[in-house]
Design an enzyme around this catalytic site. Structure first.
Site, PDB file in Angstrom:
ATOM      1  N   CYS A  15       0.843  -1.265   0.052  1.00  0.00           N
ATOM      2  CA  CYS A  15      -0.152   0.010   0.126  1.00  0.00           C
ATOM      3  C   CYS A  15       0.944   1.253   0.228  1.00  0.00           C
ATOM      4  CB  CYS A  15      -1.064   0.044   1.180  1.00  0.00           C
ATOM      5  SG  CYS A  15      -1.904  -1.444   1.367  1.00  0.00           S
ATOM      6  N   HIS A  32      -3.405   7.185   2.966  1.00  0.00           N
ATOM      7  CA  HIS A  32      -3.755   5.932   2.674  1.00  0.00           C
ATOM      8  C   HIS A  32      -5.263   5.649   3.087  1.00  0.00           C
ATOM      9  CE1 HIS A  32      -3.992   1.992   1.153  1.00  0.00           C
ATOM     10  NE2 HIS A  32      -3.648   1.424   2.474  1.00  0.00           N
ATOM     11  N   ASN A  90     -10.127  -0.140   0.038  1.00  0.00           N
ATOM     12  CA  ASN A  90      -8.521  -0.145   0.157  1.00  0.00           C
ATOM     13  C   ASN A  90      -8.128  -0.473  -1.091  1.00  0.00           C
ATOM     14  OD1 ASN A  90      -5.987  -0.410   0.735  1.00  0.00           O
ATOM     15  ND2 ASN A  90      -6.186  -1.505   2.420  1.00  0.00           N
TER      16      ASN A  90
HETATM   17  O1  UT7 Z   1      -3.594  -1.153   3.676  1.00  0.00           O
HETATM   18  C1  UT7 Z   1      -2.918  -1.871   4.417  1.00  0.00           C
HETATM   19  C2  UT7 Z   1      -3.053  -1.891   5.924  1.00  0.00           C
HETATM   20  N1  UT7 Z   1      -4.086  -2.437   6.222  1.00  0.00           N
HETATM   21  C3  UT7 Z   1      -4.997  -1.860   7.218  1.00  0.00           C
HETATM   22  O2  UT7 Z   1      -4.360  -0.838   7.529  1.00  0.00           O
HETATM   23  C4  UT7 Z   1      -5.971  -2.463   7.855  1.00  0.00           C
HETATM   24  C5  UT7 Z   1      -5.983  -2.289   9.391  1.00  0.00           C
HETATM   25  N2  UT7 Z   1      -7.027  -2.925  10.077  1.00  0.00           N
HETATM   26  C6  UT7 Z   1      -8.223  -2.544  10.151  1.00  0.00           C
HETATM   27  O3  UT7 Z   1      -8.919  -1.743   9.265  1.00  0.00           O
HETATM   28  C7  UT7 Z   1      -9.124  -3.348  11.148  1.00  0.00           C
HETATM   29  O4  UT7 Z   1      -8.417  -4.164  12.145  1.00  0.00           O
HETATM   30  C8  UT7 Z   1     -10.211  -4.474  10.386  1.00  0.00           C
HETATM   31  C9  UT7 Z   1     -11.187  -3.437   9.581  1.00  0.00           C
HETATM   32  C10 UT7 Z   1      -9.550  -5.309   9.542  1.00  0.00           C
HETATM   33  C11 UT7 Z   1     -11.022  -5.158  11.406  1.00  0.00           C
HETATM   34  O5  UT7 Z   1     -11.881  -4.307  12.457  1.00  0.00           O
HETATM   35  P1  UT7 Z   1     -11.306  -4.503  13.785  1.00  0.00           P
HETATM   36  O6  UT7 Z   1     -12.134  -3.509  14.833  1.00  0.00           O
HETATM   37  O7  UT7 Z   1     -10.079  -4.487  14.282  1.00  0.00           O
HETATM   38  O8  UT7 Z   1     -12.219  -5.946  14.008  1.00  0.00           O
HETATM   39  P2  UT7 Z   1     -11.607  -7.244  14.599  1.00  0.00           P
HETATM   40  O9  UT7 Z   1     -10.518  -7.848  13.815  1.00  0.00           O
HETATM   41  O10 UT7 Z   1     -11.221  -7.096  15.954  1.00  0.00           O
HETATM   42  O11 UT7 Z   1     -12.944  -8.077  14.783  1.00  0.00           O
HETATM   43  C12 UT7 Z   1     -14.093  -7.784  15.575  1.00  0.00           C
HETATM   44  C13 UT7 Z   1     -15.115  -8.655  15.203  1.00  0.00           C
HETATM   45  C14 UT7 Z   1     -14.689 -10.027  15.235  1.00  0.00           C
HETATM   46  O12 UT7 Z   1     -15.734 -10.829  16.236  1.00  0.00           O
HETATM   47  P3  UT7 Z   1     -15.730 -11.402  17.508  1.00  0.00           P
HETATM   48  O13 UT7 Z   1     -14.480 -12.119  17.637  1.00  0.00           O
HETATM   49  O14 UT7 Z   1     -15.487  -9.998  18.306  1.00  0.00           O
HETATM   50  O15 UT7 Z   1     -16.928 -12.115  17.844  1.00  0.00           O
HETATM   51  C15 UT7 Z   1     -14.848 -10.434  13.843  1.00  0.00           C
HETATM   52  O16 UT7 Z   1     -14.916 -11.962  13.697  1.00  0.00           O
HETATM   53  O17 UT7 Z   1     -15.645  -8.497  13.998  1.00  0.00           O
HETATM   54  C16 UT7 Z   1     -15.828  -9.717  13.401  1.00  0.00           C
HETATM   55  N3  UT7 Z   1     -15.749  -9.406  11.723  1.00  0.00           N
HETATM   56  C17 UT7 Z   1     -16.708  -9.177  11.039  1.00  0.00           C
HETATM   57  N4  UT7 Z   1     -17.918  -9.067  11.521  1.00  0.00           N
HETATM   58  C18 UT7 Z   1     -18.930  -8.795  10.145  1.00  0.00           C
HETATM   59  C19 UT7 Z   1     -14.576  -9.487  11.226  1.00  0.00           C
HETATM   60  N5  UT7 Z   1     -14.814  -9.272   9.794  1.00  0.00           N
HETATM   61  C20 UT7 Z   1     -16.249  -9.228   9.900  1.00  0.00           C
HETATM   62  C21 UT7 Z   1     -17.023  -8.567   8.868  1.00  0.00           C
HETATM   63  N6  UT7 Z   1     -18.464  -8.445   8.967  1.00  0.00           N
HETATM   64  N7  UT7 Z   1     -16.559  -8.532   7.875  1.00  0.00           N
END
Ligand code: UT7
Length: 322
Positions: A112, A249, A279
């Site tokens: 990225c 970004h 993204n």
């Molecule tokens: O471009 C390169 C760099 N990349 C980035 O900068 C990405 C950086 N990371 C992020 O943007 C975020 O961490 C994400 C958007 C990927 C995830 O958000 P988060 O707030 O960190 O969520 P999480 O991974 O902690 O997941 C929270 C919950 C989980 O469920 P439980 O374990 O709390 O029951 C996941 O299973 O959300 C669940 N989950 C979803 N639910 C509905 C994960 N993906 C989804 C989804 N829809 N698509």
């Protein structure tokens, strides 16, 4: 000698995939995607569209905006993680599609941060007098390396291309660029297989799709983006208050908000495209820049900070007077 932006362009493939479309593909919801990432829709390349095709359209628009012909270009640098083929590199394929040849055609792979790496490279050529007009592109077809069955990642990515024409100028232009990387973070954002590693490492079944420990990436992103921005401002003696625009970004609106807060820039001075583009990796910063130039927000003479962050982990920033 400095380099300055003479023109910009962007291209987004026709097909739009909304959060509601994704609700029908994986166990997710528009509400979750919007509140956790800020994304509402993203564009997806047609099956026969390659990264160099997207780059070509964005480049044509940037050349037109700069008021020059492709034959005026004497350097091409393209940032991408999703090249059409192993080689020739995307910059060579773009060169051929533009009907030009002879000048160096460099492909930069920094996920990225690819556009910031490409911009920084081209800026050096111009400053050293080795190029007078450089075409700098960030282009991706991330949909090709997205696991469409994994809700953890498939809701995040999109395709597109952004391009910038840089030209030599006695006044800035680009004031400074800063790049960084830390390969120790290689296991939190990656594609497991490639060319010389054909099979996934032991214990992993993942194929050639993006794998990410989102939470961990999030934390490092906020830290590094804030750090590199402060560093570039300090090195150039630029007070935070002098910044007119932050163009970061576009991975996650919450990362962008945290960076803006640290830089004390109000959100109405931050260019946001994450809602419409998702993204798009190396394409995200040049596309956001083009959006804000074409809609009249970014004006000549204003101070703009570009920032990128991605797999590697890699990061980069450029401070410029537009
Ligand atoms: O471009 C390169 C760099 N990349 C980035 O900068 C990405 C950086 N990371 C992020 O943007 C975020 O961490 C994400 C958007 C990927 C995830 O958000 P988060 O707030 O960190 O969520 P999480 O991974 O902690 O997941 C929270 C919950 C989980 O469920 P439980 O374990 O709390 O029951 C996941 O299973 O959300 C669940 N989950 C979803 N639910 C509905 C994960 N993906 C989804 C989804 N829809 N698509």
């Amino acid at each position: 000698m400095y380099s300055r932006i003479a023109g910009t362009g962007r291209y987004l493939p026709e097909k739009v995939l909304t959060n509601f479309d994704l609700e029908r593909m994986v166990d997710t919801s528009d509400e979750w995607i919007r509140t956790r990432t800020g994304i509402e829709r993203r564009h997806i390349a047609a099956e026969d569209q390659t990264t160099s095709d997207l780059a070509l359209e964005a480049s044509r628009r940037a050349l037109e905006a700069a008021g020059i012909e492709a034959s005026d270009i004497d350097l091409i640098v393209v940032g991408t993680t999703t090249p059409d083929q192993l080689f020739p590199n995307v910059a060579c394929l773009l060169q051929d599609k533009l009907g030009i040849g002879g000048m160096p055609a460099i492909a930069v792979e920094a996920a990225c941060s690819g556009f910031l790496y490409a911009l920084s490279t081209a800026d050096k050529f111009v400053r050293l007098g080795e190029a007078r007009r450089a075409l700098v592109v960030g282009a991706e077809t991330l949909s090709r390396i997205t696991d469409w069955k994994s809700r953890d990642t498939c809701v995040l990515f999109g395709d597109g291309a952004g391009a910038v024409v840089l030209e030599a100028s006695e006044t800035p232009g680009i004031l400074a660029t800063r790049l960084g990387a830390d390969g120790h973070f290689k296991d939190i954002l990656y594609v497991p297989t490639g060319v010389s590693r054909r099979k996934p490492p032991p214990g992993e079944t993942a194929d050639q799709t993006i794998q990410m420990r989102g939470n961990e990436v999030f934390k490092v992103a906020v830290k590094k983006l804030g750090g590199i921005a402060e560093d570039i401002l300090e090195r150039t003696g630029t007070p935070k208050s002098e910044l007119d625009w932050l163009i970061p970004h576009q991975a996650n609106i919450r990362i962008i908000q945290a960076t803006a807060k640290r830089l004390e820039i109000p959100m109405d001075r931050v260019v946001l495209t994450v809602q419409d583009h998702g993204n798009t990796s190396a394409a995200s910063v040049p596309m956001a820049l083009d959006v804000a130039i074409r809609d009249g927000r970014v004006q000549r003479g204003q101070m703009v900070l570009l920032e990128g962050f991605g797999g590697g982990l890699t990061w980069g920033a450029a401070l410029l007077r537009y």
